[in-house]
Design a protein around this motif. Structure first.
Motif: not given
Ligand SMILES: Nc1ncnc2c1ncn2[C@@H]1O[C@H](COP(=O)(O)OP(=O)(O)OP(=O)(O)O)[C@@H](O)[C@H]1O
Ligand SMILES: [Mg+2]
Lengths: 251, 359, 387
Positions: A57, A59, A85, A88, A90, A92, A96, A98, A100, A158, B254-255, B257-261, B273, B277
């Motif tokens: 994807n 990254l 993206r 696909v 992912m 981790f 990861n 969020f 907040h 998610r 990782g934050q 990256e997760a958003a990108m993914a 994101i 923070q």
């Protein structure tokens, strides 16, 4: 990029090369993943497993070869990347999530701002998938208030909320305590049985036996061996694979 | 500490005092000296500021000068010029109201309920516009008062608020640019930030106020006040950018990256994101930066603005009050102190609260 | 074309070119417009003006200055003034800050309260207000005829007058350097890596070094002494003014006092932070070795605290150096004021601004370099403080 399925494999990787500076992390990888196929990738630390699935994807950007995902090639075209993206998902190693946002918001944000779904619809979807990963009651909590296993299941929910066609897992259980591993693996097995295309980096050989169609062993940035699980565990020909298996299965 | 089996008897009041202040001879000496210094200063100060002071204007400057203590009459006689500068006398209620609106805005933005990007922008936007309309007039039946007539505390607050209002978004932009993956963008931005930070604020204000008109086409020059505000905003943003960047570095990679993914675009990742923070991490330092910025607004006096310091100089500098400079400066210092002290206390409180929250 | 814009590499390249290009273009445009505007006023750009005489005076200078001196000399005067004011303020602020900071960390509650009150008051009042205040205080002192006098020092609205030795300028400077060496030498020699002797002998060598430097200073002063005059030149009232002695003008004293008090409140917090950063474990270890409280302080607490403070202290010093630009508020001819006056009198705006930036860059960089060296020299090797 929508539900009309172009024909061909879900992921096709041809002659993939990846460098970190001068370090050759992936060497001429060839791999094709059919729709609905479940792949487990294993191998010693530093062998390039994460790098490989992160290339899928984008990254990580690859330096040579071709990656085609759902019929679209990953190249410098920005539009292609965004499209892929979305399709696909992912998961981790370190969740990861969020921190907040509440669990529910974690699951709703991407469908709302990326897929432009209305809030109500996003919430219904989110609650459905939270139900599916068996934590509907935690929806209003913040990630920091959950156990590791619960967090990882939220992370799976998610990703699923985007209703992706392919799921990537990068060692989803290796940051978890043993008693939590099972709950995450159960969710993954269910997902596999429903026909999701999955590429999992994991050392959980039990999962590989139960759910995988193919197990791939990597070492030194190369695919050393690939075979269906039974064959892989019982009659591996390769010396390195057997050594690795004896370490993973030995205790 | 399990070795203490029998708890010592609870010490009495006197015993407690003795232990705290007179434990050893050296401690006792230190306590006594400190106490003496404190009592002496407190007495001197109280005597000067209260007991021997003159509060009314009735006697005029002459009677006032004769008094042994402070002459607060100068404040009673000149407070309007200190607070409002040369703003037209009959319209000064507007200036006062404008100050109140800024104070209310500041207090509101200290309440966590307003800490979302949109709400804080709304509060500040509303506060600043209200201030502007009140001060400038020309609408709603308010007579027009040009910027050149603004002064005193009102002008100080205006410069502070606009500095933050322009400087804060600029700081975020600079931080994002500096953090960019594109080497030339991040390097150039780094050069700008470090360059501005290495210069004293006064020299930047001076450049913007006096030198810039030479270097800009006529139509871009604008009012001197706004040029100075721009300069001070630039200075603020260079420091604040580094604070924001520090906050971003505290957000695990990782934050993003997760958003990108999940397919989020760059702006979605940043605004939903990373920034929320990062700003949380950067909050204590940010409040500190606001405190510094407020103190530094006083420097515009050097490029010739009639803000609170200059109006204070004028308040005692002319006529019969020449002797009463201490009182005037004390009054201005008190105003600054109230603003700065409460803001920095609030910052310290937040820092403590967040340190507890992290556990 | 569209597909080209969607290409990431093309996009990245384009963005960078656009960004850097537009910034450079803006700066260039500003410079061009400025040059044209200045040319219309008959001002030719270039640095030739540096060699013209200024035609105006400075009110404070450590170097000889007349209105006939060229601009470059004035810039030098400005830098020296800035450095002099800066280092005076810095030293005073460090002394104040150390005392207050120690009070802030003392085990005595009253001393802590006193220190805290000091910090809370002076940190929260803008520096320039304090400068104005002290300037007003000094200029409202009695006239020279009614000056306060103590120990041969005269204090009046025209400034502070102190006795100075009657020696030539060069000798005076040399003696000052020798005096600084007398202080610096023992510290420099005190670094364990330089001397391999046990502590007792080391102290002897240090003292010898200091004494030698001091002797040098005395000799220089004796040699450079102006003939036929008393050893010390005392200020005294003559007519309406004070003659003799060294005059410290109100502008300088006001700035130095304000910087010392304001900077002191910041340094106090840094000192406190430094002591707070010293782990309890180290102190307890030292105490358990049976070291006396004084030894614990000088051998363990102070060295560790110093290391923790130094980086922040460096920033604070740079800030204080920049704060000298407030001189212009009361008319002290620091570097910035010289630049401002140059622009006023000669109109060489761009060049002067360039020199200003270069000057402060140089000051900042050299301060940073000095502190980096100190930092590196005293940094703990490896990660000895972990845990
Ligand atoms: N960002 C990076 N920069 C430089 N080298 C990297 C980077 N990421 C990974 N590598 C290197 O690439 C190799 C492959 O890394 P990768 O993370 O793919 O291994 P892995 O098989 O996932 O290992 P593990 O089981 O420990 O997660 C490693 O040798 C690693 O050191
Ligand atoms: Mg990995």
């Amino acid at each position: 990029m929508n539900s009309t399925l172009p024909s061909g494999p879900a992921v096709r990787i041809e002659g993939l090369d990846k460098y970190y500076g001068s370090f050759h992390a992936l060497r001429k990888i060839n791999l094709s993943v059919e729709r609905g196929e479940k792949i487990v990738i294993c191998g010693p630390s530093g062998s390039g497993k994460s790098t490989l699935i992160r290339c899928v994807n984008r990254l990580e950007q690859h330096n040579g070869g071709r990656i085609t995902v759902l019929g679209t090639e990953l190249n410098d075209d920005v539009g292609n990347i965004d499209g892929i993206r979305r399709e696909v998902g992912m998961v981790f190693q370190h969740f990861n999530l969020f921190p907040h946002m509440t669990v529910l918001e974690n699951c709703m944000i991407a469908p709302m701002i990326v897929r432009k779904r209305p809030r109500a619809e996003a919430e219904t979807t989110a609650r459905r998938f939270l139900e599916k990963v068996r934590i509907p009651e935690q929806a209003m909590k913040f990630p920091g208030q959950l156990s590791g296993g619960q967090q990882q299941r939220v992370a799976i929910a998610r990703a699923l909320c985007m209703q992706p066609q392919i799921m990537l897992f990068d060692e989803p259980t290796s940051a978890l305590d043993p008693e939590m591993i099972a709950e995450v693996l159960d969710v993954m097995v269910t997902l596999a049985s429903e026909g999701m295309t999955m590429i999992c980096v994991t050392h959980e050989m039990g999962f590989a036996r139960r759910a995988a169609d193919r197990v791939i062993f990597m070492d030194g940035g190369e695919i050393v061996e690939q075979a269906p699980p039974e064959e892989f565990f019982t009659s591996s020909r390769n010396e390195r694979t057997r050594q690795f298996l004896s370490q993973v299965l030995g205790h | 500490m399990e070795m203490v089996v029998v708890a010592p008897p609870a010490p009495g009041r006197l015993e407690d005092l003795r232990r705290r202040f007179l434990a050893t001879p050296l401690q006792a000496l230190l306590s006594l000296v400190s106490l003496a210094v404190m009592v002496f200063l407190a007495w001197k100060l109280l005597n000067w500021a209260v007991f021997a002071a003159v509060f009314t204007t009735s006697g005029g400057p002459v009677a006032c000068q004769a008094a042994a203590g402070a002459c607060w009459s100068v404040i009673a006689a000149r407070w309007r010029i200190i607070l409002f500068g040369l703003y037209p006398f009959e319209e000064q209620w507007r200036s006062a109201l404008a100050c109140v609106s800024v104070v209310v805005m500041t207090v509101l933005s200290c309440i966590p309920a307003f800490w979302t990007g949109r709400r804080i922008a709304l509060v500040w936007g509303a506060g600043a516009s209200l201030y502007y309309v009140l001060m400038k007039g020309g609408v709603l039946g308010l007579p027009y008062v040009g910027e050149e007539a603004w002064g005193g505390l009102a002008l100080t607050l205006f410069i502070f608020v606009t500095t933050c209002l322009i400087g804060f978004p600029l700081a975020i932009c600079l931080a994002l640019l500096r953090r960019s993956d594109l080497p030339w963008i991040s390097r150039t931005t780094g050069l700008i930030i470090d360059g501005v930070r290495s210069l004293p604020l006064i020299s930047i204000l001076f450049t913007f106020a006096i030198v810039l008109p030479f270097a800009l086409p006529q139509w871009l020059q604008g009012d001197k006040l706004y040029r100075v505000i721009l300069g001070s905003a630039l200075f603020f943003s260079a420091y604040q950018a580094e604070i924001v960047r520090g906050g971003m570095q505290g957000v695990p990679s990782g934050q993003e990256e997760a958003a990108m993914a999940l397919g989020m675009s760059y702006w979605q990742r940043i605004s939903r994101i990373v920034l929320p923070q990062a700003m949380r991490n950067a909050l204590p330092a940010t409040i500190n930066q606001f405190v510094v910025a407020f103190k530094e607004t006083s420097l515009v006096v050097i490029v010739g603005f009639f803000e609170i310091l200059a109006s204070g100089n004028a308040a005692y500098g002319t006529g019969d009050w020449r002797f009463a400079y201490v009182e005037v400066y004390a009054f201005i210092a008190l105003i600054y102190f109230v603003f700065v002290f409460s803001l920095s206390r609030y910052g310290a409180y937040l820092e403590r609260r967040m340190a507890v929250g992290e556990r | 074309m569209v597909s080209l814009l969607r290409n990431q590499k093309v996009r990245n390249a384009l963005l960078q070119v656009l960004y850097v290009g537009s910034l450079a273009g803006m700066v260039l445009a500003c410079v061009m417009i400025a040059r044209r505007n200045l040319a219309e006023q008959g001002i030719t750009s270039g640095f030739d003006f540096l060699f013209k005489s200024t035609g105006w005076d400075v009110n404070f200078s450590l170097l000889p200055a007349t209105a006939n001196d060229p601009y470059w000399w004035y810039f030098l005067i400005g830098i020296v003034n800035t450095l002099f004011l800066g280092s005076t303020g810095l030293i005073l602020a460090t002394i104040v800050g150390t005392i207050v900071g120690l009070a802030r960390t003392s085990s005595n509650e009253l001393a802590r309260l006193l220190g805290r009150t000091y910090v809370d008051i002076f940190r929260n009042i803008p520096l320039i207000l304090q400068v104005f205040f002290w300037y007003a205080v000094i200029t409202h002192l009695p006239t020279p005829r009614a000056a306060h006098e103590a120990f041969g020092i005269l204090l009046s609205s025209r400034g502070l007058y102190v006795p100075i030795p009657n020696v030539g300028g060069v000798a005076f400077a040399a003696a000052a350097i020798a005096l600084i060496a007398a202080i610096a030498l023992p510290v420099w020699l005190g670094r364990t890596s330089r001397l391999n002797q046990p502590v007792g002998e080391r102290l002897g060598i240090q003292l010898t070094g200091a004494a030698a430097a001091l002797a040098c200073a005395v000799v220089i002063l004796a040699v450079g002494r102006l003939p036929d005059l008393a050893l010390l030149d005392f200020p005294a009232l003559q007519g309406l003014n004070i003659k003799g002695g060294l005059r410290i003008p109100p502008e300088f004293s006001a700035l130095a006092v304000a910087i010392a008090i304001y900077g002191g409140s910041y340094i106090a917090e840094i000192v406190r932070g430094g002591f707070k950063a010293v782990g309890k474990g180290q102190m307890e270890a030292a105490q358990s070795l049976g070291l006396s409280p004084w030894r614990v302080f000088t051998l363990v607490r102070l060295p560790l605290a110093l290391r923790a403070m130094l980086p922040i202290l460096a920033n604070q010093y740079v800030w204080l150096m920049k704060a000298t630009t407030m001189g212009i508020a009361v008319g002290f001819t620091d570097f910035f004021m010289i630049v401002a006056l140059t622009i006023n009198h000669s109109g060489q705006t761009l060049e002067a601004i360039g020199i200003l930036m270069a000057g402060f860059l140089a000051i900042n960089l050299s301060l940073a370099a000095v502190f980096n060296r100190i930092n590196k020299a005293i940094a703990l090797k490896g990660n000895q403080l972990r845990g």
